[in-house]
Design a protein around this motif. Structure first.
Motif, PDB file in Angstrom:
ATOM      1  N   ILE A 197      -9.821 -18.237   9.126  1.00  0.00           N
ATOM      2  CA  ILE A 197     -10.641 -17.029   9.185  1.00  0.00           C
ATOM      3  C   ILE A 197     -10.872 -16.728  10.666  1.00  0.00           C
ATOM      4  O   ILE A 197     -11.257 -17.617  11.425  1.00  0.00           O
ATOM      5  CB  ILE A 197     -11.986 -17.244   8.447  1.00  0.00           C
ATOM      6  CG1 ILE A 197     -11.711 -17.557   6.970  1.00  0.00           C
ATOM      7  CG2 ILE A 197     -12.905 -16.026   8.599  1.00  0.00           C
ATOM      8  CD1 ILE A 197     -12.948 -17.943   6.158  1.00  0.00           C
ATOM      9  N   ILE A 198     -10.576 -15.496  11.075  1.00  0.00           N
ATOM     10  CA  ILE A 198     -10.680 -15.166  12.510  1.00  0.00           C
ATOM     11  C   ILE A 198     -11.800 -14.180  12.794  1.00  0.00           C
ATOM     12  O   ILE A 198     -12.228 -13.424  11.924  1.00  0.00           O
ATOM     13  CB  ILE A 198      -9.352 -14.594  13.066  1.00  0.00           C
ATOM     14  CG1 ILE A 198      -8.970 -13.297  12.333  1.00  0.00           C
ATOM     15  CG2 ILE A 198      -8.226 -15.631  12.987  1.00  0.00           C
ATOM     16  CD1 ILE A 198      -7.866 -12.498  13.017  1.00  0.00           C
ATOM     17  N   ASP A 199     -12.262 -14.201  14.033  1.00  0.00           N
ATOM     18  CA  ASP A 199     -13.200 -13.204  14.544  1.00  0.00           C
ATOM     19  C   ASP A 199     -12.438 -11.880  14.637  1.00  0.00           C
ATOM     20  O   ASP A 199     -11.355 -11.824  15.236  1.00  0.00           O
ATOM     21  CB  ASP A 199     -13.692 -13.664  15.927  1.00  0.00           C
ATOM     22  CG  ASP A 199     -14.730 -12.718  16.510  1.00  0.00           C
ATOM     23  OD1 ASP A 199     -14.407 -11.523  16.673  1.00  0.00           O
ATOM     24  OD2 ASP A 199     -15.850 -13.171  16.798  1.00  0.00           O
ATOM     25  N   ALA A 200     -12.990 -10.811  14.038  1.00  0.00           N
ATOM     26  CA  ALA A 200     -12.265  -9.538  13.978  1.00  0.00           C
ATOM     27  C   ALA A 200     -12.019  -8.959  15.367  1.00  0.00           C
ATOM     28  O   ALA A 200     -10.989  -8.319  15.598  1.00  0.00           O
ATOM     29  CB  ALA A 200     -13.039  -8.538  13.123  1.00  0.00           C
ATOM     30  N   ARG A 201     -12.945  -9.179  16.298  1.00  0.00           N
ATOM     31  CA  ARG A 201     -12.789  -8.582  17.625  1.00  0.00           C
ATOM     32  C   ARG A 201     -11.898  -9.404  18.550  1.00  0.00           C
ATOM     33  O   ARG A 201     -11.004  -8.882  19.194  1.00  0.00           O
ATOM     34  CB  ARG A 201     -14.159  -8.347  18.275  1.00  0.00           C
ATOM     35  CG  ARG A 201     -14.745  -6.979  17.954  1.00  0.00           C
ATOM     36  CD  ARG A 201     -16.232  -6.948  18.268  1.00  0.00           C
ATOM     37  NE  ARG A 201     -16.941  -7.965  17.503  1.00  0.00           N
ATOM     38  CZ  ARG A 201     -17.485  -7.750  16.292  1.00  0.00           C
ATOM     39  NH1 ARG A 201     -17.410  -6.542  15.758  1.00  0.00           N
ATOM     40  NH2 ARG A 201     -18.097  -8.700  15.654  1.00  0.00           N
ATOM     41  N   THR A 202     -12.140 -10.732  18.584  1.00  0.00           N
ATOM     42  CA  THR A 202     -11.421 -11.565  19.546  1.00  0.00           C
ATOM     43  C   THR A 202     -10.164 -12.207  18.951  1.00  0.00           C
ATOM     44  O   THR A 202      -9.332 -12.729  19.691  1.00  0.00           O
ATOM     45  CB  THR A 202     -12.327 -12.697  20.057  1.00  0.00           C
ATOM     46  OG1 THR A 202     -12.629 -13.565  18.940  1.00  0.00           O
ATOM     47  CG2 THR A 202     -13.633 -12.145  20.617  1.00  0.00           C
ATOM     48  N   SER A 203     -10.045 -12.205  17.633  1.00  0.00           N
ATOM     49  CA  SER A 203      -8.959 -12.890  16.915  1.00  0.00           C
ATOM     50  C   SER A 203      -9.003 -14.409  17.058  1.00  0.00           C
ATOM     51  O   SER A 203      -8.067 -15.100  16.663  1.00  0.00           O
ATOM     52  CB  SER A 203      -7.571 -12.398  17.367  1.00  0.00           C
ATOM     53  OG  SER A 203      -7.392 -11.073  16.937  1.00  0.00           O
ATOM     54  N   ASP A 204     -10.098 -14.937  17.632  1.00  0.00           N
ATOM     55  CA  ASP A 204     -10.266 -16.399  17.689  1.00  0.00           C
ATOM     56  C   ASP A 204     -10.474 -16.929  16.280  1.00  0.00           C
ATOM     57  O   ASP A 204     -11.133 -16.282  15.456  1.00  0.00           O
ATOM     58  CB  ASP A 204     -11.513 -16.776  18.508  1.00  0.00           C
ATOM     59  CG  ASP A 204     -11.325 -16.508  19.986  1.00  0.00           C
ATOM     60  OD1 ASP A 204     -10.159 -16.446  20.431  1.00  0.00           O
ATOM     61  OD2 ASP A 204     -12.347 -16.352  20.693  1.00  0.00           O
ATOM     62  N   ILE A 205      -9.935 -18.128  16.011  1.00  0.00           N
ATOM     63  CA  ILE A 205     -10.204 -18.734  14.714  1.00  0.00           C
ATOM     64  C   ILE A 205     -11.641 -19.260  14.720  1.00  0.00           C
ATOM     65  O   ILE A 205     -12.071 -19.924  15.662  1.00  0.00           O
ATOM     66  CB  ILE A 205      -9.184 -19.844  14.374  1.00  0.00           C
ATOM     67  CG1 ILE A 205      -9.523 -20.450  13.021  1.00  0.00           C
ATOM     68  CG2 ILE A 205      -9.100 -20.906  15.465  1.00  0.00           C
ATOM     69  CD1 ILE A 205      -8.432 -21.292  12.427  1.00  0.00           C
ATOM     70  N   VAL A 206     -12.412 -18.915  13.677  1.00  0.00           N
ATOM     71  CA  VAL A 206     -13.811 -19.343  13.632  1.00  0.00           C
ATOM     72  C   VAL A 206     -14.076 -20.362  12.529  1.00  0.00           C
ATOM     73  O   VAL A 206     -15.011 -21.151  12.617  1.00  0.00           O
ATOM     74  CB  VAL A 206     -14.784 -18.144  13.472  1.00  0.00           C
ATOM     75  CG1 VAL A 206     -14.895 -17.392  14.794  1.00  0.00           C
ATOM     76  CG2 VAL A 206     -14.345 -17.216  12.362  1.00  0.00           C
ATOM     77  N   SER A 207     -13.273 -20.311  11.473  1.00  0.00           N
ATOM     78  CA  SER A 207     -13.468 -21.274  10.388  1.00  0.00           C
ATOM     79  C   SER A 207     -12.216 -21.316   9.513  1.00  0.00           C
ATOM     80  O   SER A 207     -11.284 -20.535   9.716  1.00  0.00           O
ATOM     81  CB  SER A 207     -14.691 -20.895   9.533  1.00  0.00           C
ATOM     82  OG  SER A 207     -14.534 -19.595   9.004  1.00  0.00           O
ATOM     83  N   VAL A 208     -12.220 -22.253   8.571  1.00  0.00           N
ATOM     84  CA  VAL A 208     -11.155 -22.290   7.564  1.00  0.00           C
ATOM     85  C   VAL A 208     -11.799 -22.406   6.194  1.00  0.00           C
ATOM     86  O   VAL A 208     -12.841 -23.039   6.046  1.00  0.00           O
ATOM     87  CB  VAL A 208     -10.180 -23.483   7.773  1.00  0.00           C
ATOM     88  CG1 VAL A 208      -9.351 -23.289   9.027  1.00  0.00           C
ATOM     89  CG2 VAL A 208     -10.918 -24.812   7.796  1.00  0.00           C
ATOM     90  N   GLU A 209     -11.193 -21.760   5.193  1.00  0.00           N
ATOM     91  CA  GLU A 209     -11.678 -21.932   3.819  1.00  0.00           C
ATOM     92  C   GLU A 209     -10.826 -22.990   3.127  1.00  0.00           C
ATOM     93  O   GLU A 209      -9.588 -22.945   3.166  1.00  0.00           O
ATOM     94  CB  GLU A 209     -11.624 -20.623   3.023  1.00  0.00           C
ATOM     95  CG  GLU A 209     -12.088 -20.841   1.571  1.00  0.00           C
ATOM     96  CD  GLU A 209     -12.135 -19.575   0.720  1.00  0.00           C
ATOM     97  OE1 GLU A 209     -11.787 -18.494   1.214  1.00  0.00           O
ATOM     98  OE2 GLU A 209     -12.538 -19.703  -0.464  1.00  0.00           O
ATOM     99  N   THR A 210     -11.492 -23.935   2.484  1.00  0.00           N
ATOM    100  CA  THR A 210     -10.820 -24.998   1.747  1.00  0.00           C
ATOM    101  C   THR A 210     -10.490 -24.504   0.344  1.00  0.00           C
ATOM    102  O   THR A 210     -11.379 -24.065  -0.390  1.00  0.00           O
ATOM    103  CB  THR A 210     -11.761 -26.222   1.635  1.00  0.00           C
ATOM    104  OG1 THR A 210     -12.296 -26.521   2.924  1.00  0.00           O
ATOM    105  CG2 THR A 210     -11.014 -27.432   1.103  1.00  0.00           C
TER     106      THR A 210
END
Ligand code: C2E
Ligand code: CA
Ligand code: CA
Ligand code: CA
Length: 277
Positions: A46-59
């Protein structure tokens, strides 16, 4: 006439029996499948919409059955709920997710991990204790765990759930309202319960690039959630136009095949390395 009637009944029962037999078999095999390592998980970024950094993952849980092949979660989550085994299954998934999270931490990657929580789980009196013990066992701070609640989970017994959610929240973890916009949406619940984020159901997101109606629903959910001080995740983002629209609407986070399919843990690690350089 009597003969054809009875044969009609017989074939109806045959179909029913095959289905219930398979279900019964899967039900009895679930526990052993966990012990044998046939129940595994994949992680979807799951990424930050603005920066495209990955912020989390869904299991997301997976069952590799020796005879039936890959069984999708939609085929056995409900079954596990019905036969009263969703608790052990959730513990198993939580365990796999937190073990990975710990490994990422050891590699200096502080990645939040989201785990799905079924309606039934909120009614289990020892849920909070089990989550707390799992966090301690793996040495993962509660701040790195997100629990995704289906909307149904919260509606069922709102008084009782409300206490459970408050207790879970007190562990430092974040609560996400999954599949938002489907089923029994209650806006007042968003205000009354300690929810941190909503996930716009993919049924709305999938239609956004072709339907103005879906876009309007997404925009409304984002506006509403932001007015209540909540973050918004859109799931099911499959194309560039949808990503652009959601980002312009101020959606906080994006998840979907455009970003990445759900990945096995070793593939995820390569994906992370490739993105962070
Ligand atoms: P969900 O929580 O809404 O999870 C998102 C589903 O959408 C996942 O399906 C994911 O693979 C799929 N998806 C992700 N991105 C896209 C996209 O861009 N387009 C499309 N069309 N689909 C996308 P999956 O893995 O088959 O899981 C189905 C459902 O099973 C989940 O829906 C969740 O409700 C349930 N589930 C999965 N793992 C668990 C678990 O560990 N515990 C519980 N209680 N439920 C689980
Ligand atoms: Ca989910
Ligand atoms: Ca969802
Ligand atoms: Ca869903």
């Amino acid at each position: 006439a009597a003969a054809s009637e009875s044969s009609g009944v017989a074939s109806y029962h045959q179909v029913l029996d095959q289905q219930s037999l398979r279900r019964l078999q899967l039900g009895t095999e679930l526990e052993q499948a966990m012990a044998d390592g046939h129940i595994s998980v994949v992680f979807q970024p799951i990424i930050d919409a603005r920066t495209s950094d990955i912020v989390s993952v869904e299991t997301l849980v997976r069952w590799a059955h020796p005879r039936f092949g890959a069984i999708p979660p939609d085929d056995f989550i409900h079954l596990a709920e019905q036969i009263g085994r969703i608790g052990p299954l959730t513990d198993h998934v939580l365990d796999l997710a937190l073990a990975r999270c710990r490994r990422w931490l050891d590699q200096d990657i502080a990645l939040s991990v989201a785990v799905n929580l079924s309606a039934r789980c909120l009614a289990e009196p020892d849920l909070v204790e089990r989550v707390q013990r799992a966090l301690r066992r793996h040495g993962v701070p509660g701040e790195l765990l997100i629990l995704e609640l289906t909307e149904g989970s919260v509606v069922d017994d709102s008084v009782r759930s409300s206490n459970v959610l408050t207790d879970l929240h007190a562990l430092g973890l974040r609560l996400s309202m999954d599949d938002f916009g489907t089923g029994y949406s209650s806006l007042s619940q968003l205000r009354q319960l300690p929810i941190d984020e909503v996930k716009i159901d993919k049924s709305f997101v999938l239609g956004m690039s072709t339907s103005q109606g879906e876009s309007f629903i997404a925009r409304s959910i984002i506006e509403l959630a932001h007015n209540l001080g909540l973050r918004v995740v859109a799931e099911g983002v499959e194309d560039e136009l949808t990503r652009k629209l959601l980002t312009e609407m101020g959606c906080d986070k994006l998840q979907g095949f455009l970003v990445s399919r759900p990945l096995a843990d070793d593939v995820l690690e390569k994906w992370l390395l490739a993105r962070t350089g």
